[in-house]
Design an enzyme around this catalytic site. Structure first.
Site, PDB file in Angstrom:
ATOM      1  CD  GLU A  75      -9.170  24.227   7.597  1.00  0.00           C
ATOM      2  OE1 GLU A  75      -8.501  23.440   6.319  1.00  0.00           O
ATOM      3  OE2 GLU A  75      -8.166  25.001   8.433  1.00  0.00           O
ATOM      4  CG  HIS A  94      -8.729  21.424  12.625  1.00  0.00           C
ATOM      5  ND1 HIS A  94      -7.095  21.501  13.066  1.00  0.00           N
ATOM      6  CD2 HIS A  94      -8.795  22.872  12.361  1.00  0.00           C
ATOM      7  CE1 HIS A  94      -6.834  22.094  12.433  1.00  0.00           C
ATOM      8  NE2 HIS A  94      -7.574  23.220  12.610  1.00  0.00           N
ATOM      9  CG  HIS A  96      -6.436  26.092  15.807  1.00  0.00           C
ATOM     10  ND1 HIS A  96      -7.303  27.428  16.002  1.00  0.00           N
ATOM     11  CD2 HIS A  96      -6.943  25.633  14.844  1.00  0.00           C
ATOM     12  CE1 HIS A  96      -7.982  27.434  14.694  1.00  0.00           C
ATOM     13  NE2 HIS A  96      -7.139  26.251  14.118  1.00  0.00           N
ATOM     14  CE1 TYR A 115       6.586   4.495  28.617  1.00  0.00           C
ATOM     15  CE2 TYR A 115       5.056   3.595  27.065  1.00  0.00           C
ATOM     16  CZ  TYR A 115       5.533   4.744  28.035  1.00  0.00           C
ATOM     17  OH  TYR A 115       4.479   4.168  28.866  1.00  0.00           O
ATOM     18  CG  HIS A 157      -3.899  25.892  11.428  1.00  0.00           C
ATOM     19  ND1 HIS A 157      -4.307  25.445   9.600  1.00  0.00           N
ATOM     20  CD2 HIS A 157      -4.604  25.659  11.860  1.00  0.00           C
ATOM     21  CE1 HIS A 157      -5.357  25.453  10.200  1.00  0.00           C
ATOM     22  NE2 HIS A 157      -5.726  25.250  11.241  1.00  0.00           N
ATOM     23  CE1 TYR A 210      -0.969  -0.822  27.928  1.00  0.00           C
ATOM     24  CE2 TYR A 210      -2.295   0.602  26.264  1.00  0.00           C
ATOM     25  CZ  TYR A 210      -1.193   0.327  27.255  1.00  0.00           C
ATOM     26  OH  TYR A 210      -2.479   1.182  28.268  1.00  0.00           O
TER      27      TYR A 210
HETATM   28 ZN   LIG Z   1      -8.418  25.390  12.175  1.00  0.00          ZN
END
Ligand SMILES: [Zn+2]
Length: 219
Positions: A75, A94, A96, A115, A157, A210
């Site tokens: 990726e 990234h 899963h 929120y 994904h 914040y």
């Molecule tokens: Zn992936």
């Protein structure tokens, strides 16, 4: 935080291992990266973080040319394009992760059911349309879905989250997966009551300040 290459490599490997320990990833799924000068350090393809050393972290330039003993994550285009599109992104996770992926497989974004959704930049988190993993098409759809946000789902994904550095990106990814679990649990009881645009505008305004020093405390 170390800004040396050695320090960043160690930190990237530690982040990838921590993703597994936090339940975001299992085995070789998922990946992480960090911006380094005009390059990217990214986890390698097809090998579990626990089997890697810091020297295995791949180095990429903006053209996609990589250096290192192992190929970069499949990726890598996604990571490169997110850094190019969002200058505030210093690190990307990234995963899963189970609850994010369950929602992504329904191809449903997350509305303002809680929120804390505002922590990711707006009143919702989008789900990018499906495209094959590791393709430019997927990268393009994810960059679109991240507009004005620091997290999104990827249809069928998983999820992508970025932060200002690796520690922030990991913390945000864990927070996002928690929010996905809360939404998933809420859906078991039926459709939730959503916050209104005015209620979310108030939250977003509060989040703007914040964790920052009080204006009247500044010298
Ligand atoms: Zn992936």
């Amino acid at each position: 935080m170390s800004v040396t290459e050695t320090g960043l490599r160690d930190e990237l490997l530690a982040t990838a291992i921590a993703m597994g320990e936090a339940g975001l990833n299992v085995g070789t799924s998922g990946n992480a990266s960090v911006r380094w000068n005009k390059r990217i350090l990214i986890t390698p393809s097809g090998i579990a973080a626990t089997a890697c050393t810091a020297a295995d972290m791949a180095e990429l330039d903006s053209s996609g040319t990589s250096r290192g003993p192992l190929a970069p994550s499949s990726e890598w285009q996604l990571h490169r394009d997110i850094y190019a599109a969002f200058p505030q992104a210093g690190a990307i996770v990234h995963a899963h992760a189970p609850f994010a992926t369950a929602l992504a497989c329904q191809r449903r974004g997350i509305p303002a059911f809680h929120y804390m959704i505002a922590r990711f930049g707006g009143t919702d988190v989008r789900c990018a349309p499906y495209a094959t993993f590791g393709t430019q098409a997927l990268s393009d759809r994810v960059v679109d879905a991240l507009t004005g946000r620091s997290a999104c789902l990827l249809s069928n994904h998983g999820m992508v989250v970025y932060g200002r550095d690796l520690a922030h990106a990991l913390a945000q990814a864990i927070e996002f997966e928690t929010l996905c679990e809360q939404y998933w649990r809420t859906l078991q009881l039926g459709e939730p009551v959503l916050l209104s645009a005015a209620e979310m505008a108030d939250v977003i305004e509060r989040f703007r300040w914040y964790g920052r020093p009080r204006a009247d405390a500044r010298s």
